[in-house]
Design a protein around this motif. Structure first.
Motif, mmCIF file in Angstrom:
data_model
loop_
_atom_site.group_PDB
_atom_site.id
_atom_site.type_symbol
_atom_site.label_atom_id
_atom_site.label_comp_id
_atom_site.label_asym_id
_atom_site.label_seq_id
_atom_site.Cartn_x
_atom_site.Cartn_y
_atom_site.Cartn_z
ATOM 1 N N ASN A 74 30.378 44.904 -58.981
ATOM 2 C CA ASN A 74 29.523 45.923 -59.592
ATOM 3 C C ASN A 74 28.667 45.276 -60.686
ATOM 4 O O ASN A 74 29.210 44.695 -61.630
ATOM 5 C CB ASN A 74 30.408 47.022 -60.194
ATOM 6 N N PRO A 75 27.326 45.400 -60.586
ATOM 7 C CA PRO A 75 26.467 44.746 -61.579
ATOM 8 C C PRO A 75 26.739 45.184 -63.018
ATOM 9 O O PRO A 75 26.404 44.456 -63.946
ATOM 10 C CB PRO A 75 25.052 45.159 -61.154
ATOM 11 N N ARG A 76 27.363 46.329 -63.198
ATOM 12 C CA ARG A 76 27.650 46.761 -64.573
ATOM 13 C C ARG A 76 28.785 45.967 -65.205
ATOM 14 O O ARG A 76 28.941 45.942 -66.424
ATOM 15 C CB ARG A 76 28.050 48.250 -64.586
ATOM 16 N N ASP A 77 29.616 45.326 -64.389
ATOM 17 C CA ASP A 77 30.824 44.650 -64.892
ATOM 18 C C ASP A 77 30.632 43.169 -65.190
ATOM 19 O O ASP A 77 31.553 42.526 -65.695
ATOM 20 C CB ASP A 77 31.955 44.746 -63.858
ATOM 21 N N GLY A 78 29.482 42.625 -64.813
ATOM 22 C CA GLY A 78 29.342 41.181 -64.966
ATOM 23 C C GLY A 78 27.895 40.762 -64.942
ATOM 24 O O GLY A 78 26.983 41.588 -65.106
ATOM 25 N N LEU A 109 18.334 36.865 -70.942
ATOM 26 C CA LEU A 109 18.191 36.944 -69.486
ATOM 27 C C LEU A 109 19.503 37.374 -68.827
ATOM 28 O O LEU A 109 20.586 37.007 -69.279
ATOM 29 C CB LEU A 109 17.773 35.579 -68.933
ATOM 30 N N ALA A 110 19.362 38.117 -67.745
ATOM 31 C CA ALA A 110 20.501 38.540 -66.915
ATOM 32 C C ALA A 110 21.497 39.387 -67.697
ATOM 33 O O ALA A 110 22.680 39.415 -67.380
ATOM 34 C CB ALA A 110 21.199 37.313 -66.305
ATOM 35 N N ASN A 111 20.968 40.056 -68.723
ATOM 36 C CA ASN A 111 21.875 40.762 -69.635
ATOM 37 C C ASN A 111 21.620 42.263 -69.662
ATOM 38 O O ASN A 111 21.924 42.928 -70.648
ATOM 39 C CB ASN A 111 21.735 40.157 -71.043
ATOM 40 N N SER A 112 21.090 42.821 -68.590
ATOM 41 C CA SER A 112 20.790 44.256 -68.613
ATOM 42 C C SER A 112 22.065 45.081 -68.763
ATOM 43 O O SER A 112 22.038 46.190 -69.299
ATOM 44 C CB SER A 112 20.027 44.671 -67.346
ATOM 45 N N ALA A 113 23.195 44.543 -68.311
ATOM 46 C CA ALA A 113 24.458 45.269 -68.454
ATOM 47 C C ALA A 113 25.162 44.918 -69.767
ATOM 48 O O ALA A 113 26.261 45.411 -70.040
ATOM 49 C CB ALA A 113 25.375 44.958 -67.276
ATOM 50 N N GLY A 114 24.529 44.061 -70.571
ATOM 51 C CA GLY A 114 25.148 43.675 -71.840
ATOM 52 C C GLY A 114 26.385 42.816 -71.661
ATOM 53 O O GLY A 114 27.238 42.743 -72.542
ATOM 54 N N GLN A 115 26.483 42.109 -70.515
ATOM 55 C CA GLN A 115 27.710 41.364 -70.208
ATOM 56 C C GLN A 115 27.624 39.867 -70.532
ATOM 57 O O GLN A 115 28.648 39.183 -70.520
ATOM 58 C CB GLN A 115 28.055 41.538 -68.723
ATOM 59 N N THR A 124 22.321 35.667 -60.520
ATOM 60 C CA THR A 124 22.403 36.762 -61.488
ATOM 61 C C THR A 124 21.972 38.076 -60.843
ATOM 62 O O THR A 124 21.065 38.110 -60.013
ATOM 63 C CB THR A 124 21.567 36.479 -62.753
ATOM 64 N N HIS A 125 22.651 39.134 -61.240
ATOM 65 C CA HIS A 125 22.338 40.461 -60.701
ATOM 66 C C HIS A 125 20.881 40.839 -60.981
ATOM 67 O O HIS A 125 20.230 41.482 -60.173
ATOM 68 C CB HIS A 125 23.243 41.522 -61.348
ATOM 69 N N ASP A 126 20.383 40.419 -62.158
ATOM 70 C CA ASP A 126 19.058 40.886 -62.589
ATOM 71 C C ASP A 126 17.913 40.066 -62.017
ATOM 72 O O ASP A 126 16.825 40.597 -61.805
ATOM 73 C CB ASP A 126 18.946 40.808 -64.129
ATOM 74 N N ILE A 127 18.112 38.745 -61.850
ATOM 75 C CA ILE A 127 17.004 37.836 -61.528
ATOM 76 C C ILE A 127 17.447 36.948 -60.376
ATOM 77 O O ILE A 127 18.356 36.124 -60.531
ATOM 78 C CB ILE A 127 16.640 36.969 -62.763
ATOM 79 N N ASN A 128 16.812 37.082 -59.213
ATOM 80 C CA ASN A 128 17.403 36.444 -58.033
ATOM 81 C C ASN A 128 17.166 34.935 -57.946
ATOM 82 O O ASN A 128 17.783 34.273 -57.128
ATOM 83 C CB ASN A 128 16.978 37.172 -56.748
ATOM 84 N N ASN A 129 16.290 34.382 -58.806
ATOM 85 C CA ASN A 129 16.160 32.915 -58.792
ATOM 86 C C ASN A 129 16.776 32.268 -60.040
ATOM 87 O O ASN A 129 16.439 31.156 -60.410
ATOM 88 C CB ASN A 129 14.698 32.484 -58.598
ATOM 89 N N ASN A 177 36.947 26.699 -70.675
ATOM 90 C CA ASN A 177 36.097 27.784 -71.158
ATOM 91 C C ASN A 177 35.463 28.475 -69.970
ATOM 92 O O ASN A 177 34.827 27.833 -69.148
ATOM 93 C CB ASN A 177 35.041 27.213 -72.104
ATOM 94 N N MET A 178 35.653 29.788 -69.888
ATOM 95 C CA MET A 178 35.340 30.496 -68.642
ATOM 96 C C MET A 178 34.865 31.922 -68.885
ATOM 97 O O MET A 178 35.086 32.482 -69.953
ATOM 98 C CB MET A 178 36.622 30.552 -67.774
ATOM 99 N N CYS A 179 34.250 32.480 -67.844
ATOM 100 C CA CYS A 179 34.047 33.934 -67.659
ATOM 101 C C CYS A 179 32.931 34.557 -68.492
ATOM 102 O O CYS A 179 32.783 35.780 -68.475
ATOM 103 C CB CYS A 179 35.353 34.715 -67.902
ATOM 104 N N THR A 180 32.105 33.784 -69.194
ATOM 105 C CA THR A 180 31.095 34.376 -70.077
ATOM 106 C C THR A 180 29.856 34.864 -69.328
ATOM 107 O O THR A 180 28.947 35.426 -69.952
ATOM 108 C CB THR A 180 30.656 33.370 -71.148
ATOM 109 N N ALA A 181 29.786 34.614 -68.019
ATOM 110 C CA ALA A 181 28.692 35.158 -67.195
ATOM 111 C C ALA A 181 29.304 35.428 -65.825
ATOM 112 O O ALA A 181 28.943 34.852 -64.823
ATOM 113 C CB ALA A 181 27.535 34.165 -67.104
ATOM 114 N N ARG A 182 30.252 36.350 -65.818
ATOM 115 C CA ARG A 182 31.166 36.410 -64.686
ATOM 116 C C ARG A 182 30.569 37.071 -63.434
ATOM 117 O O ARG A 182 29.694 37.925 -63.520
ATOM 118 C CB ARG A 182 32.462 37.119 -65.090
ATOM 119 N N MET A 183 31.108 36.661 -62.291
ATOM 120 C CA MET A 183 30.777 37.268 -61.004
ATOM 121 C C MET A 183 31.431 38.641 -60.953
ATOM 122 O O MET A 183 32.603 38.790 -61.339
ATOM 123 C CB MET A 183 31.364 36.430 -59.856
ATOM 124 N N SER A 184 30.691 39.612 -60.449
ATOM 125 C CA SER A 184 31.268 40.954 -60.335
ATOM 126 C C SER A 184 30.670 41.663 -59.129
ATOM 127 O O SER A 184 29.488 41.496 -58.815
ATOM 128 C CB SER A 184 30.985 41.763 -61.602
#
Lengths: 522, 166
Positions: A464-468, A289-295, A476-481, A455-462
């Motif tokens: 640009n949706p491609r960066d995080g 989930l929320a991984n369309s950018a592979g981030q 999440t950029h992909d799923i609004n709920n 431990n930080m940054c593994t689902a980071r705010m960005s």
């Protein structure tokens, strides 16, 4: 005790009850929102905290298997324990040492401040510091942080007297007993610090802030919280529209359960948050989930950390007193002429006798090792907390071979150190050594890199949706709920101990989610 | 069975009914126990720390091995490899023998168990001056958390008051 029906699709499900999840649960329940809070661990109390270090470690620590690789020292020295986090109601706020510095404005603009650094994936936070600052102020009031809002500082312990004298001797100016989420006076219905030195084993006076005995009982008192302990989320499901609609979990009997959800907030600490998103793969979201950018799982940061000990001719008895009540802030600057970008804090630290040889010293045995231990009484200590630089391939993945008790792949942690990380660590160790030597240390000892507590940054705010993975609200950029509500959402780690920032972001996210729900946007 | 005497003047000797101690082993032989005790002392050599502390390490490992056949096998083979005369050999020879197996899983287990167990014993607490659990005694707020006098005091502006002091 409030019970929310498993088929109630109006519930907000939060996974994890630590600094992020526990705070968010309180923020939402006090605004009238029904919350199911899933916590994998058991519930302890001030009375049940063990004060035997080995027992306390077993009582609180997340010990489910994880695997790791990469060039960082932890992979070799602590192969079974890449990180030291908690599995208990309250999460790592039960064992944290309560240091609450803020991330600096220039640290939040990491890419802008440091420029392009080869081999890194730096971005700026999508939030201006001035906006985060108002939530820092709220968080500092909530936590009763010392040296803020008129709260007195913590008194100087023996260990701090050594740190202070040494820091002054080498010319450092910004040295004090740290900003601490520890009561020095009775406050907020909790006790005051009696300087036990047992912060990590669970604070038996409750002087140290933890969601276990602040935010969570307050959320329960609203009648809107259904806290389910020993319930391990294994998967988040979605509907045909691609919106999340349920969380699958194992209950305390190991039985699989399903809770419907209007919104899901993941706050399982960076390793498990990334793992849960990855485990929730489906035909529509084959990479999780929320991984369309592979981030998801990438850019894992853990702070450059380590201990430096000085031994002296006279006793220190550093085990007495609040563990982290001391800080040098002079190196929390970006001065590339030091040979690296980013800054670090030097913080006070002590370790109890049984723990010191296990995580606090260089690998060793025999006469030289024993000679260090012989000086335990006369030892002073500091902890390095420095910024590490995000790298796309420093990441959490699912281990293809190793499975947990429920048959799910465990998290695999991969970290290759950047030259900047090594240069920062060496500078910090050298400065700490210089400090202790300047006041006559017999010997200075530099530790291995211990398992990561930040431990930080593994689902980071960005921006640009491609960066995080998420926007500026942890949505999440992909799923609004679907939200990320812990340190995973940091865009970069800065050099501040992360809990205060996690709480500030959770307070901010709580406002956002309740507004969006009221507007029927989610 | 392992036996020994608590040192005269040992804080434990004051508490114990007798200075003699004896340890029953359930999964390790006496020979193995003797080798293990010598190995633990070689890994963490504190000359003035009495054998009873190291014997507790042996006792705990014996208990762990009783519940874990794989661990028992690892210790059985590893200790045999150190040789029957290990316990009576010079320290230099013992160090050499352990160095020869230092990269083995057995040594990693032995070292970790020794450190984990030895420094958690009451004898080690007493020996190193570590005071352990402090809650039941009211912490150190009024019992010396700031009693260091060989360095200057910290100005109030960079620290804070002790509750109740003037």
């Amino acid at each position: 005790m409030t019970r929310i029906d498993p088929n109630d699709d109006g519930a907000v499900v939060i996974v994890g009850s630590g600094a992020g999840g526990g705070t968010l649960a309180h923020e939402l329940t006090r605004r009238g929102i029904k919350i199911v809070l899933l916590e994998a661990g058991q519930r302890q109390s001030l009375a049940s905290f063990s004060q035997v270090p080995g027992e306390a470690f077993g009582q609180l620590t997340w010990l489910d298997p994880r695997t790791q690789s990469g060039t960082w020292g932890v992979a070799k020295d602590f192969p079974g324990l890449p990180v030291w986090t908690c599995k208990t109601v309250g999460g790592t706020t039960v064992h944290w040492t309560a240091a609450t510095p803020r991330i600096r404005p220039w640290e939040m603009r990491a890419r802008t401040t440091y420029g392009p650094v080869a081999g890194t994936s730096l971005i700026d936070w999508p939030i201006p510091y001035e906006e985060l600052k108002s939530y820092y102020q709220l968080a500092e009031r909530r936590l009763g942080v010392t040296r803020r809002n008129g709260n007195p500082g913590m008194p100087a312990s023996n260990n701090f007297k050594v740190m202070y004298a040494a820091a002054r001797k080498v010319g450092y100016k910004r040295v004090h007993t740290n900003h601490m989420a520890i009561n020095t006076l009775p406050r907020d219905g909790r006790g005051f610090c009696i300087q036990q030195g047992f912060c990590v084993q669970g604070c038996k006076t409750g002087a140290k802030w933890s969601t276990l005995y602040t935010e969570i009982p307050r959320a329960e008192a609203t009648g809107n919280l259904d806290l389910r302990i020993q319930c391990m989320a294994t998967r988040i499901e979605h509907n045909a529209d691609g919106r999340v609609n349920a969380v699958i979990y194992r209950d305390s009997n190991g039985m699989e359960q399903r809770q419907k959800a209007r919104i899901v907030c993941v706050a399982g600490n960076s390793i498990e948050t990334a793992r849960l998103l990855l485990l929730s793969e489906s035909a529509r979201f084959p990479h999780g989930l929320a991984n369309s950018a592979g981030q998801v799982g990438r850019n894992y940061c853990h702070h450059i950390s380590g201990f430096v000990w000085g031994t002296f001719e006279q006793p220190v008895k550093f085990w007495r007193g609040a563990v982290l009540a001391g800080i040098v802030e002079d190196e929390t600057v970006n001065e590339p002429k030091r040979g690296f970008v980013g800054g670090y804090h030097l913080e006070l630290i002590s370790l109890d006798l049984p723990t010191l040889p296990l995580v606090g010293l260089p690998y060793g045995w025999g006469r030289d090792f024993a000679a260090i231990m012989e000086d335990y009484r006369n030892m002073a200590g500091m902890f390095i907390c420095g910024e590490d630089l995000g790298r796309a391939d420093n990441r959490i993945t699912l281990d293809p071979k190793v499975k947990d008790a429920y048959g799910s792949p465990v998290a695999h942690v991969h970290v290759d150190e950047h030259d900047n990380d090594k240069a920062l660590r060496k500078h910090a160790q050298d400065q700490a050594a210089k400090m202790y030597e300047s006041i006559g240390a017999k010997r200075v000892i530099r530790s291995l890199t211990p398992p990561a507590t930040h431990n930080m940054c593994t689902a980071r705010m960005s921006a640009n949706p491609r960066d995080g993975v998420t926007n500026a609200w942890g949505q999440t950029h992909d799923i609004n709920n679907l939200f990320v509500s812990d340190g995973s959402a940091f865009s970069s780690p800065g050099s501040a101990n992360p809990t205060l920032t996690i709480v500030a972001l959770a307070l901010r996210q709580g406002e956002y989610i309740s507004r969006q729900m009221a507007a029927k946007n989610i | 069975m392992l036996t020994g005497l608590l040192a005269a003047g040992s804080p434990l000797a004051l508490l114990a009914p007798s200075r003699a101690w004896a340890l029953d082993l359930t999964s390790l032989t006496s020979q193995e126990g003797t080798t293990l005790l010598a190995a633990a002392r070689t890994i963490a050599p504190h000359d003035k720390l009495e054998d009873a502390a190291y014997a507790l390490v042996v006792h705990s490992i014996d208990g762990l091995a009783a519940k874990d056949a794989g661990l028992r096998q690892q210790y059985r083979e590893g200790l045999a490899q150190l040789g029957a005369n290990f316990a009576t050999a010079s320290e230099e020879a013992r160090v050499q023998a352990l160095k020869a197996v230092e990269s083995s899983p057995f040594f990693q287990t032995l070292r970790t168990n020794t450190l984990q167990l030895l420094y958690a014993t009451p004898m080690a607490y007493a020996y190193f001056g570590y005071e352990g659990e402090a809650f039941s005694k009211g912490g150190y707020l009024y019992r010396g958390f700031n009693d260091l006098r060989w360095l200057p005091e910290v100005p109030q502006g960079d620290s804070g008051p002790v509750l109740g002091s003037t």
